[in-house]
Design an enzyme around this catalytic site. Structure first.
Site, PDB file in Angstrom:
ATOM      1  N   ASP A 106      -5.384  -7.468 -13.030  1.00  9.02           N
ATOM      2  CA  ASP A 106      -4.338  -6.676 -12.088  1.00  9.02           C
ATOM      3  C   ASP A 106      -4.364  -6.905 -10.721  1.00  9.02           C
ATOM      4  OD1 ASP A 106      -2.777  -5.765 -14.351  1.00  9.02           O
ATOM      5  OD2 ASP A 106      -4.468  -4.405 -14.833  1.00  9.02           O
ATOM      6  N   ASP A 166       1.712  -9.055 -19.551  1.00 11.34           N
ATOM      7  CA  ASP A 166       1.946  -8.361 -18.409  1.00 11.34           C
ATOM      8  C   ASP A 166       1.164  -9.214 -17.093  1.00 11.34           C
ATOM      9  OD1 ASP A 166       0.998  -6.933 -20.654  1.00 11.34           O
ATOM     10  OD2 ASP A 166       0.770  -5.126 -19.486  1.00 11.34           O
ATOM     11  N   THR A 226      -1.265  -6.558 -30.702  1.00  9.67           N
ATOM     12  CA  THR A 226      -0.764  -5.341 -29.943  1.00  9.67           C
ATOM     13  C   THR A 226      -2.109  -4.567 -29.338  1.00  9.67           C
ATOM     14  OG1 THR A 226       1.039  -4.372 -29.099  1.00  9.67           O
ATOM     15  CG2 THR A 226      -0.207  -3.357 -31.343  1.00  9.67           C
ATOM     16  N   ARG A 238       7.900  -2.698 -22.800  1.00  8.58           N
ATOM     17  CA  ARG A 238       7.340  -3.110 -21.686  1.00  8.58           C
ATOM     18  C   ARG A 238       6.855  -4.480 -21.567  1.00  8.58           C
ATOM     19  NH1 ARG A 238       5.071   1.090 -20.208  1.00  8.58           N
ATOM     20  NH2 ARG A 238       2.943   0.701 -20.030  1.00  8.58           N
ATOM     21  N   SER A 357      -0.553   4.615 -31.746  1.00  5.70           N
ATOM     22  CA  SER A 357       0.003   4.720 -33.129  1.00  5.70           C
ATOM     23  C   SER A 357      -0.995   4.478 -33.831  1.00  5.70           C
ATOM     24  CB  SER A 357       1.267   3.818 -33.064  1.00  5.70           C
ATOM     25  OG  SER A 357       0.582   2.696 -33.555  1.00  5.70           O
TER      26      SER A 357
HETATM   27  N1  GLY Z   1       0.122  -3.339 -17.498  1.00 12.28           N
HETATM   28  C1  GLY Z   1      -0.055  -2.453 -18.216  1.00 12.28           C
HETATM   29  C2  GLY Z   1       1.110  -1.647 -18.830  1.00 12.28           C
HETATM   30  O1  GLY Z   1       2.167  -2.103 -18.561  1.00 12.28           O
HETATM   31  O2  GLY Z   1       0.945  -0.441 -19.148  1.00 12.28           O
END
Ligand code: GLY
Ligand code: GLY
Length: 393
Positions: A106, A166, A226, A238, A357
């Site tokens: 990140d 992401d 996931t 997302r 979940s």
């Molecule tokens: N990149 C982590 C999220 O979208 O929660």
């Protein structure tokens, strides 16, 4: 009816220029007011009962706050915002120098929106330094075996040998580092990671895997799974939105024609699975009538991706995606954004960070709240509609 359907989607109203500007004015005021609490201290990733609490510069999300400060500075030219942005650049430089909580992919989110943004806007040299150190650190997570950047966890550990969708948004830091230094190796990692991601995360129906594992010994693609979506085979809202924006960025930097088709496919899947108010539930499996939380941040991320890709398309397609983004923004501005400071110290309500979940592996938190990336991408989308914006990405 579970999802809105194409014809009803086309009939929705678009946000007007006056409403874009009014929403940006309010957002900038809210960010400026937030500096009282959040200049040396950063907001946490998500709000609790609508309000962010403070924390140190750790976690993957603090750069979104600095990004909001830079967007507000662009909108208002207020010297106080610039000063706060530059103080936060120093905090990010210190963080990478001391290697505080930087064992993660990140770094792109963190350093693009703080250091690269500040460097592009003001020429701040510490911004340049911090971002280049972060790019150096990020490429250490690239695996030749598999050709991808490992998302989380100890490098090379079999249980962590995976990429996540992401990460496409972490790559602009690497493209920027190559342009800035003339050293192609950063961009090469970014190009390889993009190709590996798009080869594996997009399923035949154009929904996407959140994460994808590889064999650490051979580098062979293994299986999708996931973490934050409802279940393995569903489309985490997302994740799909990161795919939309990620393919637009992939095309921006590589001009690889096939990424345009992937963009259209994943965007079409997203749009076809929106509920009637155009703001998705946290997983695209859910639609109108399901008692599930929304993820407004996905709507903003997808809108930004459509506005970015629109720049590279012919007139008809460009108008279509800009129109879709404006319809989504209209719904966010009317029904989701914070309208008075007493309601929240964030910008957009009804977002979901991690909803656990029985079929996923995430730690439950930040459900039906504001979160920093939801606030940031909403402001970015407004800024893109307000002017010809030079992306931080
Ligand atoms: N990149 C982590 C999220 O979208 O929660
Ligand atoms: N970022 C996913 C989780 O922790 O739960």
């Amino acid at each position: 009816m579970k999802w809105i359907g194409k014809e009803a989607l086309e009939r929705k109203e678009e946000i007007s220029t006056a409403d874009v500007l009014e929403a940006l004015d309010f957002a900038s005021e809210q960010v400026s007011a937030g500096l009282r609490d959040f200049t040396r201290v950063f907001p946490m990733a998500y709000s609790e009962n609508g309000f962010y609490r403070g924390m140190e510069n750790v976690d993957w999300t603090t750069g979104f706050w600095t990004g909001e400060i830079w967007l507000s500075y662009e909108h208002t030219q207020s010297p106080g915002l610039r000063e706060a942005g530059e103080m936060q650049i120093d905090s990010f430089l210190d963080r990478i120098r001391k290697e505080r909580d930087v064992e993660t992919h990140d770094l792109g989110f963190l350093y693009t929106l703080s250091c690269v943004a500040g460097y592009k806007l003001t020429g701040n040299e510490n911004g340049r330094k911090g971002a280049l150190l972060a790019a150096d650190k990020l490429i250490t997570r690239f695996h030749e075996k598999g050709n991808f950047i490992q998302a989380w966890g100890r490098l090379g550990a079999p249980g962590h040998y995976r990429l996540i969708i992401d990460c496409l948004l972490n790559l602009p830091l690497l493209y920027w580092a190559s342009l800035e230094t003339g050293n192609e190796s950063y961009a090469e990692v970014a190009r390889k990671h993009t190709k590996t991601t798009l080869d594996h995360v997009v399923r035949p129906d154009h929904s996407t895997w959140h994460t994808f594992f590889f064999d650490p010994d051979t580098g062979k693609a293994d299986h999708g799974a996931t973490c934050q979506g409802y279940r393995d085979g569903s489309a985490w809202a997302r994740g799909q939105a990161w795919g939309i924006y990620g393919t637009a960025i992939g095309y921006r930097y590589t001009e690889e024609e096939s990424y345009i088709s992937v963009f259209k496919e994943v965007t079409d899947y997203f749009l076809r699975h929106l509920p009637s108010d155009l703001v998705p539930f946290w997983d695209l499996e859910f639609g109108d009538g399901d008692l599930q939380p929304k993820d407004s941040s996905s709507a903003s991320i997808a809108a930004c991706g459509m506005l970015e890709m629109a720049k590279y398309l012919g007139e008809k397609e460009r108008d279509y995606y800009i129109g879709m983004a404006k319809k989504i923004l209209k719904s966010l501005a009317d029904g989701y954004r914070v309208k008075a400071p007493g309601e929240s110290n964030g910008l957009v309500l009804h977002s979901t960070y991690c909803n656990s979940s029985p079929f996923n592996t995430c730690r439950h938190r930040g459900v039906d709240e504001c979160n920093l990336w939801g606030d940031y991408f909403y402001m970015e989308a407004l800024t893109r509609l307000a002017k010809n914006w030079n992306p931080y990405w």
